[in-house]
Design a protein around this motif. Structure first.
Motif, mmCIF file in Angstrom:
data_model
loop_
_atom_site.group_PDB
_atom_site.id
_atom_site.type_symbol
_atom_site.label_atom_id
_atom_site.label_comp_id
_atom_site.label_asym_id
_atom_site.label_seq_id
_atom_site.Cartn_x
_atom_site.Cartn_y
_atom_site.Cartn_z
ATOM 1 N N UNK A 63 -37.422 -43.654 28.075
ATOM 2 C CA UNK A 63 -38.130 -42.419 27.694
ATOM 3 C C UNK A 63 -38.030 -41.320 28.753
ATOM 4 N N UNK A 64 -37.944 -41.712 30.031
ATOM 5 C CA UNK A 64 -37.861 -40.694 31.082
ATOM 6 C C UNK A 64 -36.441 -40.415 31.537
ATOM 7 N N UNK A 65 -35.450 -40.952 30.831
ATOM 8 C CA UNK A 65 -34.044 -40.705 31.180
ATOM 9 C C UNK A 65 -33.820 -40.852 32.685
ATOM 10 N N UNK A 66 -34.233 -42.000 33.225
ATOM 11 C CA UNK A 66 -34.249 -42.201 34.678
ATOM 12 C C UNK A 66 -32.957 -41.858 35.395
ATOM 13 N N UNK A 67 -31.842 -42.379 34.920
ATOM 14 C CA UNK A 67 -30.593 -42.127 35.640
ATOM 15 C C UNK A 67 -30.192 -40.657 35.564
ATOM 16 N N UNK A 68 -30.254 -40.098 34.379
ATOM 17 C CA UNK A 68 -29.894 -38.682 34.217
ATOM 18 C C UNK A 68 -30.826 -37.792 35.049
ATOM 19 N N UNK A 69 -32.115 -38.143 35.073
ATOM 20 C CA UNK A 69 -33.079 -37.388 35.882
ATOM 21 C C UNK A 69 -32.684 -37.437 37.361
ATOM 22 N N UNK A 70 -32.294 -38.624 37.827
ATOM 23 C CA UNK A 70 -31.905 -38.776 39.237
ATOM 24 C C UNK A 70 -30.648 -37.958 39.537
ATOM 25 N N UNK A 71 -29.702 -37.968 38.615
ATOM 26 C CA UNK A 71 -28.452 -37.224 38.810
ATOM 27 C C UNK A 71 -28.745 -35.719 38.883
ATOM 28 N N UNK A 72 -29.616 -35.243 38.010
ATOM 29 C CA UNK A 72 -29.967 -33.813 38.031
ATOM 30 C C UNK A 72 -30.753 -33.463 39.297
ATOM 31 N N UNK A 73 -31.666 -34.353 39.693
ATOM 32 C CA UNK A 73 -32.470 -34.105 40.894
ATOM 33 C C UNK A 73 -31.550 -33.956 42.106
ATOM 34 N N UNK A 74 -30.558 -34.834 42.165
ATOM 35 C CA UNK A 74 -29.586 -34.782 43.259
ATOM 36 C C UNK A 74 -28.786 -33.477 43.211
ATOM 37 N N UNK A 75 -28.319 -33.106 42.034
ATOM 38 C CA UNK A 75 -27.494 -31.897 41.872
ATOM 39 C C UNK A 75 -28.275 -30.644 42.266
ATOM 40 N N UNK A 76 -29.576 -30.611 41.913
ATOM 41 C CA UNK A 76 -30.367 -29.399 42.160
ATOM 42 C C UNK A 76 -31.289 -29.523 43.372
ATOM 43 N N UNK A 77 -31.131 -30.636 44.128
ATOM 44 C CA UNK A 77 -31.871 -30.789 45.386
ATOM 45 C C UNK A 77 -33.387 -30.706 45.181
ATOM 46 N N UNK A 78 -33.871 -31.453 44.177
ATOM 47 C CA UNK A 78 -35.316 -31.565 43.952
ATOM 48 C C UNK A 78 -35.633 -33.051 43.788
ATOM 49 N N UNK A 79 -36.935 -33.360 43.639
ATOM 50 C CA UNK A 79 -37.312 -34.759 43.437
ATOM 51 C C UNK A 79 -37.210 -35.106 41.946
#
Ligand code: PLP
Length: 355
Positions: A63-79
């Motif tokens: 439900x929280x798209x964990x991997x995709x969320x982590x990839x985006x967080x890394x790309x945009x330098x946020x948590x």
């Protein structure tokens, strides 16, 4: 209206999406899709999925798209806790209207902007304040700095293509300390300055982006918000009151792969920018007024040819562009930037129509 319908639907004017023709092949310059295919890594990922045989479709997605969320967080330098994913940024926008607006928290957006905003507000019974764009279609910044509601700012704006510099966006965020400021950056990768680097500095800033335009994945339906953790928690709460599984398993995997191909992303966006600039010059040369675009589309008008006639003429030539029969913009066309070949066909067709 029918006796079975809820009162919410009474008199509502729903959004009208751009045409997706099925009758014939057109040169499609009407819905701001990317003319280039998604990253080759996307094709490889799809081929590697054992969709029907394996677990991929049998199980619910994360439900929280964990991997995709982590990839985006890394790309945009946020948590990761500062990222929220939705089924297209349209859904993220709708959830934001539900999360941050109500009868006491009105929506504030310009009179000419993305036409989904007034639909969401009307559907949810949210009052709106809509200051008019200036005569030259620039954003009435002072009117958006009055701390009187939730500002929804498309930057670059649609359908005008004009972008505000980051310092002006920051001024709007700073001037509305009691309300969320939502910056819809659907087109930011084509020339604007993103407000994402400001999310740690302002607890009221929510930036919304999409995979539909700069990442060539309009058909996948993935969008996201980046902001303060409390804003993200609000969006997750709204989602979990409606449908916890908004991003399917395939979309989560494909979108993650697309973000990781930074080189392809840079290549395609620069190609589109170059085509846009070349095409804007040519159109100016033909007498069109062309607004300086920071997006993947051009907003143009002609001093003598009527936009509605050009729209119909282009359609006859097999080319679709977008037109609104609305005050102030009824003589403008919005033309998506396609490939160089598509734009040459457009320019040829316009030359014929004008002669
Ligand atoms: C295209 C667009 C969106 C929606 O995109 P999705 O495909 O739903 O992600 C949002 N805002 C603006 C201004 C757009 O033009």
């Amino acid at each position: 209206m029918n006796k079975f319908w809820s009162s919410r639907l009474s008199g509502i004017e729903a959004y009208v999406p751009g045409e997706q023709p099925i009758d014939r092949r057109y040169i499609k310059l009407n819905t701001n899709e990317n003319p280039y295919p998604p990253s080759p890594a996307v094709q490889a990922e799809l081929e590697s999925l054992q969709l029907a045989k394996g677990e991929e479709l049998r199980l619910y997605p994360d439900p929280n798209s964990g991997n995709l969320t982590a990839v985006l967080a890394q790309r945009y330098q946020v948590k990761p806790s500062q990222v929220f994913l939705g089924n297209g940024s349209d859904e993220v926008l709708f959830f934001s209207f539900m999360a941050f607006m109500d009868a006491q928290k009105p929506a504030v957006f310009p009179d000419i902007t993305y036409s989904f905003y007034p639909v969401y507000a009307e559907y949810l019974g949210i009052p709106t304040i809509c200051p008019p764009l200036h005569e030259d279609f620039s954003i009435p910044v002072t009117e958006l700095c009055r701390n009187r509601g939730v500002v929804v700012l498309a930057n670059p704006n649609a359908p005008t293509s004009l972008a505000l510099p980051l310092e002006t966006v920051e001024r709007i965020v700073r001037s509305n300390p009691d309300f969320t400021v939502i910056v819809d950056e659907a087109y930011i990768d084509f020339g604007g300055e993103s407000a994402v680097p400001l999310v740690d500095k302002y607890d009221n800033l929510l930036v919304i982006q999409t995979f539909s335009k700069s990442r060539s994945l309009a058909g996948l339906r993935v969008g996201y918000a980046i902001g303060n953790e409390d804003l993200i928690t609000a969006l997750r709460t709204v989602r979990d009151c409606i449908n916890s599984y908004t991003i399917d398993r395939v979309a989560q995997r494909v979108a993650a792969v697309a973000v990781q191909d930074e080189e392809y992303f840079q290549q395609t966006r620069h190609k589109i920018i170059a085509t846009r600039e070349r095409c804007a010059d040519k159109l100016s040369g033909m007498g069109f007024a062309v607004l300086p675009s920071a997006a993947n589309f051009l907003f143009v008008s002609h001093p003598t040819a009527r936009a509605a006639d050009l729209l119909a003429g282009l359609r006859q030539e097999g080319i679709l562009v977008r037109y609104w029969n609305k005050p102030r913009i009824f003589n403008h066309l919005r033309i998506t930037v396609g490939t160089d070949e598509e734009m040459d066909a457009l320019l040829d067709a316009l030359r014929r129509l004008l002669s």
